[in-house]
Design an enzyme around this catalytic site. Structure first.
Site, PDB file in Angstrom:
ATOM      1  N   THR A  99       0.873  -1.190   0.000  1.00 44.93           N
ATOM      2  CA  THR A  99       0.000   0.000   0.000  1.00 44.93           C
ATOM      3  C   THR A  99       0.906   1.234   0.000  1.00 44.93           C
ATOM      4  O   THR A  99       1.397   1.621  -1.044  1.00 44.93           O
ATOM      5  CB  THR A  99      -0.972   0.003   1.207  1.00 44.93           C
ATOM      6  OG1 THR A  99      -0.227  -0.153   2.407  1.00 44.93           O
ATOM      7  CG2 THR A  99      -1.985  -1.111   1.080  1.00 44.93           C
ATOM      8  N   LYS A 112       4.390  -6.767   3.731  1.00 45.55           N
ATOM      9  CA  LYS A 112       4.119  -5.358   3.479  1.00 45.55           C
ATOM     10  C   LYS A 112       3.854  -4.658   4.816  1.00 45.55           C
ATOM     11  O   LYS A 112       3.420  -5.292   5.785  1.00 45.55           O
ATOM     12  CB  LYS A 112       2.957  -5.176   2.499  1.00 45.55           C
ATOM     13  CG  LYS A 112       1.600  -5.675   2.926  1.00 45.55           C
ATOM     14  CD  LYS A 112       0.768  -4.744   3.737  1.00 45.55           C
ATOM     15  CE  LYS A 112       0.619  -3.401   3.108  1.00 45.55           C
ATOM     16  NZ  LYS A 112      -0.201  -2.509   4.001  1.00 45.55           N
ATOM     17  N   THR A 166      -0.871  -2.887  10.011  1.00 46.41           N
ATOM     18  CA  THR A 166      -1.407  -3.147   8.672  1.00 46.41           C
ATOM     19  C   THR A 166      -0.315  -3.915   8.020  1.00 46.41           C
ATOM     20  O   THR A 166       0.426  -3.426   7.190  1.00 46.41           O
ATOM     21  CB  THR A 166      -1.650  -1.911   7.806  1.00 46.41           C
ATOM     22  OG1 THR A 166      -2.535  -1.057   8.452  1.00 46.41           O
ATOM     23  CG2 THR A 166      -2.269  -2.299   6.464  1.00 46.41           C
ATOM     24  N   GLU A 201       6.410   4.684   7.846  1.00 45.94           N
ATOM     25  CA  GLU A 201       6.065   5.938   7.179  1.00 45.94           C
ATOM     26  C   GLU A 201       6.940   7.086   7.678  1.00 45.94           C
ATOM     27  O   GLU A 201       6.953   7.409   8.859  1.00 45.94           O
ATOM     28  CB  GLU A 201       4.578   6.233   7.365  1.00 45.94           C
ATOM     29  CG  GLU A 201       3.733   5.267   6.532  1.00 45.94           C
ATOM     30  CD  GLU A 201       2.245   5.331   6.804  1.00 45.94           C
ATOM     31  OE1 GLU A 201       1.476   4.873   5.947  1.00 45.94           O
ATOM     32  OE2 GLU A 201       1.848   5.828   7.864  1.00 45.94           O
ATOM     33  N   ASN A 234       0.343  10.956   6.514  1.00 47.08           N
ATOM     34  CA  ASN A 234      -0.893  10.592   7.193  1.00 47.08           C
ATOM     35  C   ASN A 234      -1.920  11.693   7.338  1.00 47.08           C
ATOM     36  O   ASN A 234      -3.074  11.439   7.670  1.00 47.08           O
ATOM     37  CB  ASN A 234      -0.575   9.993   8.558  1.00 47.08           C
ATOM     38  CG  ASN A 234      -0.035   8.599   8.385  1.00 47.08           C
ATOM     39  OD1 ASN A 234      -0.702   7.744   7.825  1.00 47.08           O
ATOM     40  ND2 ASN A 234       1.202   8.391   8.812  1.00 47.08           N
ATOM     41  N   SER A 260      -7.345  11.316   1.307  1.00 45.59           N
ATOM     42  CA  SER A 260      -7.942  12.289   0.387  1.00 45.59           C
ATOM     43  C   SER A 260      -7.193  12.356  -0.939  1.00 45.59           C
ATOM     44  O   SER A 260      -6.262  11.643  -1.176  1.00 45.59           O
ATOM     45  CB  SER A 260      -7.993  13.657   1.049  1.00 45.59           C
ATOM     46  OG  SER A 260      -6.786  13.926   1.729  1.00 45.59           O
TER      47      SER A 260
END
Lengths: 412, 412
Positions: B160, B186, B197, B284, B407, B412
């Site tokens: 992702t 992942k 996740t 991230e 994040n 969006s």
């Protein structure tokens, strides 16, 4: 660094007008412990017979000031408080204990009492030795400055990375007398329940026995300072004190359940919640004030844990910073709390609009008012677990670039 | 968005060469579930008699895929796995269950087995309905693509916000036969123990009974995927599977404590740790890989909790991002863990240099090697609690502006 940070966009318009509290005198001074050109040391004098209650950090690595305050309170004859900002005097071994004692002695000499009657608090960087000589040097200034006002300067003297001074007041009727409550507080990182790099000192002229005062403060803290979080980090120095001078001349209440205390309890909780919310409004980098209401949990405790899991989730906090109604992240946070929850009973609302219901997104909900709500600086997230009657309210702020900027180079 | 993010500075130089696993066939395809121009669906075929073990999210709001996989494993006759990236098919009510079933049926039709024999996983945004028609449309492509290789494409198909595909391999001797282990994984947000996740699929040609496989995987997960954290957030979809085709022809081990398993256990744990570390390296916004070694705790469990409290502390993570040897924040994190600790017994080292010892900073420690260590992209923090023999190792990454950027506008 404090002073150089821009004022939080969530700050109140101005520092409130705070009345004097009969029996209490305050003094502040610029001792240069760490900051320059601003007050960084606070002295508070209490009259003989004052009663003081305290709630402290639950950290296992608490500072020596905390142990000292506990000891002072257990002896029951506190006569004052000395606080310094810029150095937390924490995790400095034997020197930490010595620093605490020097602060207590300096204050006791000014007030003419014993060091063991002085409450001591310190906030700021951990692990650096307190430059206590600077505090000793400030003693004459403090002595000359004692007055029954000076709240704004007092609130500034306890700030670290805070961008605005925090104060609140309320009055109450207690057995026929009007009593005054005034408090000040500082944040603004390491803010999590039990508690934070959080100091708050609340004063009243009411006459209330210590054991009742302690219960009032503990219960009030649970719904105020223990219901806020900024980053989930817990300081080694958190201190909340409630001092009652007794000068109002009211007949003291007989027990915590004395009905005469009803209005005082309301007023005290108003002040505590106001101060706690100001701490959140000054959370490092905060751009939005977030209220999280959890209902339908299996117990109040469970609701509180769910609320904190949501409030402490970096993914929820960044979504709100981005104005994104990402209720999926709220679901995630409910799930990770470990508390009883059923995926298919969960409902979530933002800004009062239900956007997920009974386990799935509400098809075609009106996004416009939600988007408008998220663009504002005050966000309401309501989560109904759908299992029971447990409820809790938690306050937090969003997680922004400002938090990273402040904390990636706070010490250097 | 995946694909548009720059490759993590902590990424390995290249995707490893991964051998085929006898008995296993893979296919991947670009179904356009959410992402465009990249594979986003993975099909794995297992031979009859394959044994599969699984470890899943502890989230109370887990996705329907998780329930489905548990059911498949309990029946004991899995024949394959289908995975999609971009939509987690979580928190979509009855539609979520339907989406899972459609994925299983699509895969079962290709492989000629029953839907109840297909393991299903999905990762991506929560709360949006799975566009299952796109998956059905990809079936002919998947059918035609089945091969005994294609690891790089498979690893890409499950990504992702990952910035690089993750794979690892090892071989082991098992009762005289050489067996192969290959895994993919992942990340890369919502990464916390139990789990994230996080999807990881590990395959071997060894013949090992399911009950033994399950114990091997659970124990291996505790020292790998359950020892990493990025942001303390836990996904609703975490899935770790270990599938053994049995084609190596080795004599199966008799029990988990069978000495013949020693080399296989070592090799499996090497693969699991390698994959888990790659997930952290793709955290991230990560700019530094952090290893936290806790020793001297009262138990291994206590050490683990202390390590996680340090690893999840925003103040510790931002200090490391800023290259600041701020051990005071480490002390704070130890204190907030709630685990037994004594302020005056604590020692902390960074980069192998002791900077705080027995409750206070080491006067005049050599700052130069510590500063040089913190400038690098791999940071070691060692904490000795000084109370007992409990030890744990946790891996995490720092908290940077990159995390906020990713994040605050992921959806969006």
């Amino acid at each position: 660094m404090a002073g150089s940070l821009p004022r939080s966009p969530l700050a109140p318009a101005r520092f409130p007008d705070l009345p004097s509290v009969p029996g209490l005198r305050l003094a502040s001074a610029a001792a240069g412990v760490k900051y320059r050109g601003r007050p960084d040391i606070l002295l508070a004098e209490l009259p003989k017979g004052a009663q003081v209650a305290g709630v402290f950090t639950q950290s296992k690595t608490r500072s020596s000031c905390i142990d000292w305050c506990r000891s002072v309170l257990s002896k029951g004859k506190p006569r004052g408080l000395i606080v310094t900002a810029g150095n937390s005097n924490a995790f400095t071994g034997a020197a930490g204990q010595a620093g605490t004692e020097i602060m207590a002695r300096t204050a006791a000499d000014i007030l003419g009492c014993k060091p063991a009657q002085m409450l001591v608090a310190a906030t700021g960087v951990i692990g650096e030795k307190l430059p206590d000589a600077r505090i000793v040097r400030a003693a004459p200034t403090l002595r000359g400055a004692l007055t029954d006002g000076g709240w704004s300067s007092a609130a500034q003297a306890i700030m670290t990375t805070d961008t605005f001074p925090k104060g609140a007041t309320a009055t109450a009727e207690l057995n026929g007398e009007t009593v005054t409550i005034v408090g000040i507080a500082k944040g603004s990182g390491m803010i999590a329940p039990d508690m934070a790099t959080m100091l708050s000192f609340v004063f009243t002229d009411a006459a209330i026995p210590q054991s009742i005062l302690q219960t009032l403060l503990q219960k009030g803290a649970d719904k105020s300072f223990n219901a806020i979080t900024v980053d989930g980090d817990t300081s080694t120095s958190d201190t909340l004190l409630l001092a009652a001078t007794g000068m109002a001349g009211n007949k003291p209440p007989k027990s915590f359940s004395d009905k005469a205390l009803k209005d005082f309890t309301r007023a005290l909780n108003t002040v505590l919640v106001d101060l706690a919310q100001q701490v959140v409004r000054d959370g490092e980098g905060a751009s939005k004030f977030i209220t999280i209401d959890v209902t339908g949990a299996t117990s109040a405790k469970s609701a509180r844990r769910i609320g904190l899991a949501i409030a402490n989730s970096p993914l929820v906090k960044t979504a709100i910073a981005g104005g994104d109604a990402n209720w999926g992240r709220v679901v995630m946070a409910v799930g990770k709390s470990g508390e009883p929850a059923d995926r298919d009973l969960l409902s979530i609302a933002m800004g009062g609009v239900t956007i997920a219901e009974k386990g799935e997104g509400v098809e075609g909900y009106d996004e416009e008012p939600v988007a408008a709500h998220l663009e504002g600086d005050s966000v309401l997230i309501q989560v109904d677990i759908g299992l029971g009657k447990g409820a809790a309210r938690i306050w937090t702020c969003d997680l922004t670039h400002g938090y990273i900027a402040i904390n990636a180079d706070y010490r250097s």
